[in-house]
Design a protein around this motif. Structure first.
Motif, PDB file in Angstrom:
ATOM      1  N   PHE A  52       3.369  -1.699  -2.789  1.00 14.22           N
ATOM      2  CA  PHE A  52       3.587  -0.730  -1.704  1.00 14.22           C
ATOM      3  C   PHE A  52       2.333   0.120  -1.475  1.00 14.22           C
ATOM      4  O   PHE A  52       1.984   0.430  -0.330  1.00 14.22           O
ATOM      5  CB  PHE A  52       4.769   0.180  -2.030  1.00 14.22           C
ATOM      6  CG  PHE A  52       6.109  -0.496  -1.984  1.00 14.22           C
ATOM      7  CD1 PHE A  52       6.260  -1.780  -1.497  1.00 14.22           C
ATOM      8  CD2 PHE A  52       7.249   0.169  -2.440  1.00 14.22           C
ATOM      9  CE1 PHE A  52       7.499  -2.401  -1.448  1.00 14.22           C
ATOM     10  CE2 PHE A  52       8.485  -0.443  -2.397  1.00 14.22           C
ATOM     11  CZ  PHE A  52       8.617  -1.731  -1.904  1.00 14.22           C
ATOM     12  N   PHE A  53       1.658   0.477  -2.571  1.00 18.74           N
ATOM     13  CA  PHE A  53       0.437   1.285  -2.458  1.00 18.74           C
ATOM     14  C   PHE A  53      -0.674   0.496  -1.766  1.00 18.74           C
ATOM     15  O   PHE A  53      -1.337   1.003  -0.853  1.00 18.74           O
ATOM     16  CB  PHE A  53      -0.007   1.737  -3.849  1.00 18.74           C
ATOM     17  CG  PHE A  53      -1.294   2.516  -3.857  1.00 18.74           C
ATOM     18  CD1 PHE A  53      -1.321   3.848  -3.469  1.00 18.74           C
ATOM     19  CD2 PHE A  53      -2.482   1.913  -4.251  1.00 18.74           C
ATOM     20  CE1 PHE A  53      -2.501   4.567  -3.465  1.00 18.74           C
ATOM     21  CE2 PHE A  53      -3.664   2.620  -4.263  1.00 18.74           C
ATOM     22  CZ  PHE A  53      -3.680   3.952  -3.865  1.00 18.74           C
ATOM     23  N   ARG A  54      -0.885  -0.733  -2.192  1.00 17.52           N
ATOM     24  CA  ARG A  54      -1.949  -1.559  -1.602  1.00 17.52           C
ATOM     25  C   ARG A  54      -1.687  -1.854  -0.137  1.00 17.52           C
ATOM     26  O   ARG A  54      -2.625  -1.977   0.666  1.00 17.52           O
ATOM     27  CB  ARG A  54      -2.100  -2.861  -2.388  1.00 17.52           C
ATOM     28  CG  ARG A  54      -2.668  -2.663  -3.797  1.00 17.52           C
ATOM     29  CD  ARG A  54      -3.011  -3.998  -4.428  1.00 17.52           C
ATOM     30  NE  ARG A  54      -1.832  -4.840  -4.604  1.00 17.52           N
ATOM     31  CZ  ARG A  54      -1.034  -4.802  -5.663  1.00 17.52           C
ATOM     32  NH1 ARG A  54      -1.265  -3.941  -6.648  1.00 17.52           N
ATOM     33  NH2 ARG A  54       0.001  -5.610  -5.762  1.00 17.52           N
ATOM     34  N   GLN A  55      -0.425  -1.962   0.239  1.00 17.37           N
ATOM     35  CA  GLN A  55      -0.068  -2.226   1.636  1.00 17.37           C
ATOM     36  C   GLN A  55      -0.135  -0.977   2.500  1.00 17.37           C
ATOM     37  O   GLN A  55       0.068  -1.054   3.713  1.00 17.37           O
ATOM     38  CB  GLN A  55       1.333  -2.826   1.713  1.00 17.37           C
ATOM     39  CG  GLN A  55       1.432  -4.232   1.126  1.00 17.37           C
ATOM     40  CD  GLN A  55       2.853  -4.761   1.102  1.00 17.37           C
ATOM     41  OE1 GLN A  55       3.828  -4.004   1.097  1.00 17.37           O
ATOM     42  NE2 GLN A  55       2.997  -6.083   1.089  1.00 17.37           N
ATOM     43  N   GLY A  56      -0.394   0.160   1.897  1.00 16.50           N
ATOM     44  CA  GLY A  56      -0.487   1.404   2.653  1.00 16.50           C
ATOM     45  C   GLY A  56       0.858   2.000   3.040  1.00 16.50           C
ATOM     46  O   GLY A  56       0.922   2.867   3.907  1.00 16.50           O
ATOM     47  N   VAL A  78       4.170   6.927   3.630  1.00 18.40           N
ATOM     48  CA  VAL A  78       3.283   6.823   4.783  1.00 18.40           C
ATOM     49  C   VAL A  78       3.930   6.009   5.895  1.00 18.40           C
ATOM     50  O   VAL A  78       3.864   6.376   7.068  1.00 18.40           O
ATOM     51  CB  VAL A  78       1.931   6.191   4.373  1.00 18.40           C
ATOM     52  CG1 VAL A  78       1.018   6.044   5.586  1.00 18.40           C
ATOM     53  CG2 VAL A  78       1.252   7.030   3.298  1.00 18.40           C
ATOM     54  N   GLU A  79       4.552   4.899   5.536  1.00 19.02           N
ATOM     55  CA  GLU A  79       5.160   3.995   6.527  1.00 19.02           C
ATOM     56  C   GLU A  79       6.661   3.914   6.265  1.00 19.02           C
ATOM     57  O   GLU A  79       7.164   2.972   5.644  1.00 19.02           O
ATOM     58  CB  GLU A  79       4.514   2.614   6.457  1.00 19.02           C
ATOM     59  CG  GLU A  79       3.050   2.575   6.814  1.00 19.02           C
ATOM     60  CD  GLU A  79       2.806   2.829   8.301  1.00 19.02           C
ATOM     61  OE1 GLU A  79       3.781   2.739   9.079  1.00 19.02           O
ATOM     62  OE2 GLU A  79       1.655   3.103   8.674  1.00 19.02           O
TER      63      GLU A  79
END
Length: 226
Positions: free
Chosen positions: A199-203, A215-216
């Motif tokens: 989830f972090f790497r995907q933003g 964020v999303e």
């Protein structure tokens, strides 16, 4: 703030007691005993005799069921300020706790003697009605938990959890440790760690020192509904 004033404020904001008049609140507050818990400290263990009704004043309390070997947990509830802790146990035929509870962070709870609470339920219809609503809501939450554990993958459960915490606490909410989070989601730490990293790497989220910002939200919602 004095102990009595704090107790009155907490009780006023608890869904179970918010309809009580000032005189009843003050009388109940006089019987409520503050109980401080350090992070990781046990409030009660599964099988303990029920003596009090607990209301969270500050912090966060985890209610969980361990497996027979004590190696894994299923987290049933996370109780925040003004919420009750395992209140259903007080009405069991043999009043012993069916689960355990411990503080996930430094916490303060109010302990209301069992007999004082019984008297309120017997004499104050608003409290009895609020109690029925509370128990019905808890039943619905347990059915939802069972549904998520059986039919949804870890990623969906994690996305739903992050969205719920963000909705309640806003940005920068504290994330439990991976073992604690795995217990909440009914899994083990490794897949939780992988999904958080994904989830972090995907933003989709931002993380810093176990603090999380969503964020999303729409993308997480889609994952939660898969």
């Amino acid at each position: 703030m004095s102990g009595a004033m704090l107790s009155i404020e907490v009780l006023q904001r608890s869904p179970l007691f918010e309809e009580l008049g000032q005189a009843d609140l003050e009388a109940l507050a006089l019987q409520a005993r503050p109980h401080t818990l350090g992070k990781g400290q046990t409030l009660f263990l599964q099988g303990d005799l029920v003596q009090c009704l607990y209301v969270v004043a500050s912090g966060l309390v985890k209610v969980y069921r361990p497996d027979s070997k004590g190696l894994r947990q299923v987290v049933l509830h996370l109780e925040e300020p003004y919420k009750l802790v395992a209140a259903v146990a007080i009405f069991l035929e043999k009043p012993r706790y069916p689960a355990s509870a411990e503080a996930l962070e430094d916490s303060l709870v109010l302990a209301i003697p069992k007999d004082a609470f019984y008297h309120l339920v017997d004499t104050r219809p608003p409290v009895a009605r609020a109690l029925i609503r509370y128990l019905a809501k808890r039943q619905g939450q347990l059915v939802h938990l069972l549904d998520r554990l059986v039919f949804h993958e870890v990623g969906a459960r994690l996305a739903e959890y992050l969205l719920q915490r963000s909705a309640i606490e806003g940005g920068g909410f504290r994330l439990p440790t991976n073992p604690e989070l795995a217990a909440i989601l009914g899994t083990v730490p490794e897949p939780v760690s992988r999904k958080l990293g994904q989830f972090f790497r995907q933003g989709l989220i931002e993380m810093k020192e176990r603090r999380v910002w969503v964020v999303e939200a729409e993308a997480l919602q889609q994952i939660a509904e898969e």
